[in-house]
Design a protein around this motif. Structure first.
Motif, short mmCIF file in Angstrom:
data_model
loop_
_atom_site.label_atom_id
_atom_site.label_comp_id
_atom_site.label_asym_id
_atom_site.label_seq_id
_atom_site.Cartn_x
_atom_site.Cartn_y
_atom_site.Cartn_z
N GLN A 18 29.21 69.56 -28.36
CA GLN A 18 28.90 67.96 -28.98
C GLN A 18 28.04 67.10 -28.13
O GLN A 18 27.17 66.48 -28.78
CB GLN A 18 30.37 67.34 -29.16
CG GLN A 18 30.11 66.10 -29.90
CD GLN A 18 29.71 66.36 -31.24
OE1 GLN A 18 30.36 66.96 -32.12
NE2 GLN A 18 28.49 65.54 -31.47
N LYS A 19 27.81 67.36 -26.83
CA LYS A 19 26.94 66.55 -25.99
C LYS A 19 25.67 66.94 -26.44
O LYS A 19 24.72 66.28 -26.70
CB LYS A 19 27.21 67.00 -24.44
CG LYS A 19 26.24 66.40 -23.50
CD LYS A 19 26.31 66.83 -22.20
CE LYS A 19 26.70 68.22 -21.85
NZ LYS A 19 26.90 68.35 -20.32
N ASN A 22 24.53 65.59 -29.81
CA ASN A 22 24.24 64.17 -29.54
C ASN A 22 22.81 63.85 -28.98
O ASN A 22 21.99 63.07 -29.50
CB ASN A 22 25.17 63.44 -28.83
CG ASN A 22 26.78 63.52 -29.20
OD1 ASN A 22 26.82 63.56 -30.48
ND2 ASN A 22 27.60 63.22 -28.52
N GLU A 25 20.39 64.77 -31.66
CA GLU A 25 20.28 63.68 -32.66
C GLU A 25 19.45 62.57 -32.19
O GLU A 25 18.59 61.67 -32.54
CB GLU A 25 21.54 63.25 -33.12
CG GLU A 25 21.48 62.01 -33.73
CD GLU A 25 23.01 61.43 -34.23
OE1 GLU A 25 23.02 60.42 -34.31
OE2 GLU A 25 23.77 62.17 -34.01
N HIS A 26 19.48 62.43 -30.56
CA HIS A 26 18.78 61.27 -30.01
C HIS A 26 17.35 61.42 -30.05
O HIS A 26 16.60 60.43 -30.14
CB HIS A 26 19.24 61.16 -28.44
CG HIS A 26 18.50 60.10 -27.74
ND1 HIS A 26 18.76 58.80 -27.82
CD2 HIS A 26 17.54 60.30 -26.95
CE1 HIS A 26 17.93 58.20 -27.01
NE2 HIS A 26 17.25 59.24 -26.38
#
Length: 182
Positions: A18-19, A22, A25-26
């Motif tokens: 998940q990190k 994220n 996505e960033h």
């Protein structure tokens, strides 16, 4: 070819995956938004999304004429993985011990390790991190990124990836890495 297979991951692996989602996505990477922690590793097996990460971190580092797209079989995916490791090496990443076949075969730990190396390199190239302490500070950000937050950690006051933070609402309100584990 993005795989729809889902893997069973430990809680730690789910948090780590998940990190990286994220982080992707960033960075604004396309093709990542539909992925979940369970589908991340299989989706990377053709190396196309990983090559897009390299391209985002260091524009024009990928010669797309050397990439099998689509990677319609294992041999083409293996060729992509070899090229990926070449690109990563040229970006200054330590790729000794990384085996392309592990990525193609969707081995979880080696794939997550490669994602860590890519994220680490993005902090160095895009954000100017100079050492592991600064990289860990960046990876620990879980609050919205603000100019005050950036200044308080002292890594790259006033800029993010060479862009000024002030007035850039996408950067000012971004949630960054969640679930960083030491």
């Amino acid at each position: 070819m993005i795989s729809s297979r889902a893997l069973t991951l430990s809680t730690e692996e789910q948090l780590e995956a998940q990190k990286y989602l994220n982080w992707a996505e960033h960075l604004g990477l396309s093709g990542w938004s539909s992925l979940t922690p369970q589908t991340l590793v299989p989706a990377l097996s053709d190396c196309l999304l990983l090559l897009s990460v390299c391209e985002k971190i260091l524009p024009d580092c990928v010669d797309w004429s050397k990439v099998n797209n689509p990677a319609s079989n294992t041999f083409k995916s293996l060729a992509n993985s070899g090229y990926l490791l070449t690109v990563c090496g040229k970006m200054g990443m330590p790729v000794e011990g990384v085996q392309g076949r592990d990525i193609v075969q969707s081995h979880v730990r080696p794939t997550l390790n490669l994602l860590w190396l890519l994220m680490r390199q993005s902090f160095i190239i895009l954000n100017g991190a100079k050492n592991d302490e600064e990289i860990n500070k960046l990876a620990d950000i879980t609050d919205p990124i603000t100019p005050e937050l950036i200044a308080s950690i002292g890594v790259f006051p006033g800029t993010l990836g060479g862009r000024t933070i002030d007035g850039d609402t996408d950067v000012d309100t971004s949630q960054f890495i969640v679930g960083h584990q030491d």
